[in-house]
Design a protein around this motif. Structure first.
Motif, mmCIF file in Angstrom:
data_model
loop_
_atom_site.group_PDB
_atom_site.id
_atom_site.type_symbol
_atom_site.label_atom_id
_atom_site.label_comp_id
_atom_site.label_asym_id
_atom_site.label_seq_id
_atom_site.Cartn_x
_atom_site.Cartn_y
_atom_site.Cartn_z
ATOM 1 N N TYR A 125 45.742 36.008 42.848
ATOM 2 C CA TYR A 125 46.110 37.354 43.240
ATOM 3 C C TYR A 125 47.469 37.273 43.942
ATOM 4 O O TYR A 125 47.904 36.208 44.360
ATOM 5 C CB TYR A 125 45.084 37.938 44.211
ATOM 6 N N ARG A 126 48.094 38.418 44.098
ATOM 7 C CA ARG A 126 49.318 38.472 44.893
ATOM 8 C C ARG A 126 49.384 39.781 45.661
ATOM 9 O O ARG A 126 48.796 40.783 45.251
ATOM 10 C CB ARG A 126 50.559 38.305 44.021
ATOM 11 N N GLN A 127 50.118 39.730 46.760
ATOM 12 C CA GLN A 127 50.290 40.925 47.573
ATOM 13 C C GLN A 127 51.726 40.979 48.065
ATOM 14 O O GLN A 127 52.178 40.088 48.796
ATOM 15 C CB GLN A 127 49.323 40.932 48.762
ATOM 16 N N ALA A 128 52.436 42.014 47.644
ATOM 17 C CA ALA A 128 53.802 42.239 48.080
ATOM 18 C C ALA A 128 53.783 43.133 49.315
ATOM 19 O O ALA A 128 52.811 43.866 49.543
ATOM 20 C CB ALA A 128 54.606 42.902 46.961
ATOM 21 N N PRO A 129 54.833 43.090 50.126
ATOM 22 C CA PRO A 129 54.871 43.925 51.337
ATOM 23 C C PRO A 129 54.670 45.399 51.017
ATOM 24 O O PRO A 129 55.311 45.942 50.115
ATOM 25 C CB PRO A 129 56.283 43.668 51.881
ATOM 26 N N GLY A 130 53.745 46.006 51.734
ATOM 27 C CA GLY A 130 53.484 47.427 51.557
ATOM 28 C C GLY A 130 52.659 47.783 50.334
ATOM 29 O O GLY A 130 52.470 48.975 50.050
ATOM 30 N N LYS A 131 52.177 46.771 49.623
ATOM 31 C CA LYS A 131 51.385 47.037 48.421
ATOM 32 C C LYS A 131 50.009 46.406 48.544
ATOM 33 O O LYS A 131 49.780 45.521 49.372
ATOM 34 C CB LYS A 131 52.103 46.484 47.190
ATOM 35 N N GLU A 132 49.101 46.872 47.690
ATOM 36 C CA GLU A 132 47.758 46.313 47.687
ATOM 37 C C GLU A 132 47.741 44.972 46.951
ATOM 38 O O GLU A 132 48.590 44.701 46.098
ATOM 39 C CB GLU A 132 46.792 47.294 47.006
ATOM 40 N N ARG A 133 46.761 44.163 47.285
ATOM 41 C CA ARG A 133 46.580 42.895 46.588
ATOM 42 C C ARG A 133 46.177 43.182 45.138
ATOM 43 O O ARG A 133 45.324 44.034 44.887
ATOM 44 C CB ARG A 133 45.527 42.044 47.287
ATOM 45 N N GLU A 134 46.789 42.475 44.200
ATOM 46 C CA GLU A 134 46.500 42.702 42.792
ATOM 47 C C GLU A 134 46.174 41.393 42.085
ATOM 48 O O GLU A 134 46.695 40.331 42.442
ATOM 49 C CB GLU A 134 47.688 43.371 42.092
ATOM 50 N N LEU A 135 45.337 41.496 41.053
ATOM 51 C CA LEU A 135 44.994 40.342 40.241
ATOM 52 C C LEU A 135 46.168 39.980 39.342
ATOM 53 O O LEU A 135 46.721 40.845 38.659
ATOM 54 C CB LEU A 135 43.753 40.642 39.392
ATOM 55 N N VAL A 136 46.513 38.700 39.334
ATOM 56 C CA VAL A 136 47.597 38.213 38.488
ATOM 57 C C VAL A 136 47.047 37.554 37.233
ATOM 58 O O VAL A 136 47.453 37.857 36.112
ATOM 59 C CB VAL A 136 48.485 37.212 39.252
ATOM 60 N N ALA A 137 46.097 36.638 37.427
ATOM 61 C CA ALA A 137 45.536 35.902 36.295
ATOM 62 C C ALA A 137 44.194 35.325 36.703
ATOM 63 O O ALA A 137 43.963 35.044 37.888
ATOM 64 C CB ALA A 137 46.478 34.788 35.844
ATOM 65 N N ALA A 138 43.317 35.144 35.717
ATOM 66 C CA ALA A 138 41.996 34.589 35.971
ATOM 67 C C ALA A 138 41.611 33.641 34.846
ATOM 68 O O ALA A 138 42.078 33.797 33.704
ATOM 69 C CB ALA A 138 40.967 35.701 36.113
ATOM 70 N N ILE A 139 40.751 32.683 35.169
ATOM 71 C CA ILE A 139 40.284 31.726 34.166
ATOM 72 C C ILE A 139 38.827 31.396 34.448
ATOM 73 O O ILE A 139 38.437 31.161 35.594
ATOM 74 C CB ILE A 139 41.167 30.455 34.168
ATOM 75 N N THR A 140 38.012 31.410 33.382
ATOM 76 C CA THR A 140 36.601 31.080 33.534
ATOM 77 C C THR A 140 36.410 29.564 33.532
ATOM 78 O O THR A 140 37.338 28.802 33.247
ATOM 79 C CB THR A 140 35.788 31.686 32.389
ATOM 80 N N SER A 141 35.203 29.136 33.803
ATOM 81 C CA SER A 141 34.909 27.703 33.784
ATOM 82 C C SER A 141 35.088 27.120 32.381
ATOM 83 O O SER A 141 35.377 25.935 32.228
ATOM 84 C CB SER A 141 33.498 27.436 34.292
ATOM 85 N N GLY A 142 34.942 27.969 31.386
ATOM 86 C CA GLY A 142 35.110 27.524 30.007
ATOM 87 C C GLY A 142 36.537 27.587 29.503
ATOM 88 O O GLY A 142 36.816 27.153 28.377
#
Length: 125
Positions: free
Chosen positions: A37-54
């Motif tokens: 995830y990432r959070q820029a100043p003044g903004k909400e935390r957002e999902l950038v990338a995800a990976i499953t166990s597979g």
């Protein structure tokens, strides 16, 4: 019982690259999905990338084609290769993982949702 430690952030010029790492340690029975995830100043935390166990991956539209998420299950580590960085990628990047926690007997105890402490990425000339 479970700790996530990120590394690899820093200052980079537009168009440059960085590779973030996040290592999980502690009472780990198994690690399910891992994400950035990432959070820029003044903004909400957002999902950038995800990976499953597979190894299945998903990306935010804003980073598709530029960022690559990967993991090394033997090392309990997830990576984020960031290419073609833009000033708007500037943010604190957080690692996240769904971890099956190991009991004292070594069996599965419960699943917890864990965050790293964050690493700053600044894209500027």
């Amino acid at each position: 019982q479970v700790q996530l430690v990120e590394s690899g952030g820093g200052l980079v010029q537009p168009g440059g690259s960085l590779r973030l790492s996040c290592a999980a340690s502690g009472s780990i029975f198994r690690i399910n999905a891992m994400s950035w995830y990432r959070q820029a100043p003044g903004k909400e935390r957002e999902l950038v990338a995800a990976i499953t166990s597979g190894g299945s991956t998903d990306y935010a539209d804003s980073v598709k084609g530029r960022f690559i998420i990967s993991r090394d299950n033997a090392k309990n580590t997830v990576y984020l290769q960031m290419n073609g960085l833009k000033p708007e990628d500037t943010a604190v990047y957080y690692c996240n993982a769904d971890v099956g926690v190991r009991s004292y007997s070594g069996n599965y105890a419960y699943t917890g949702h864990y965050w790293g402490q964050g690493t700053q990425v600044t894209v500027s000339s």
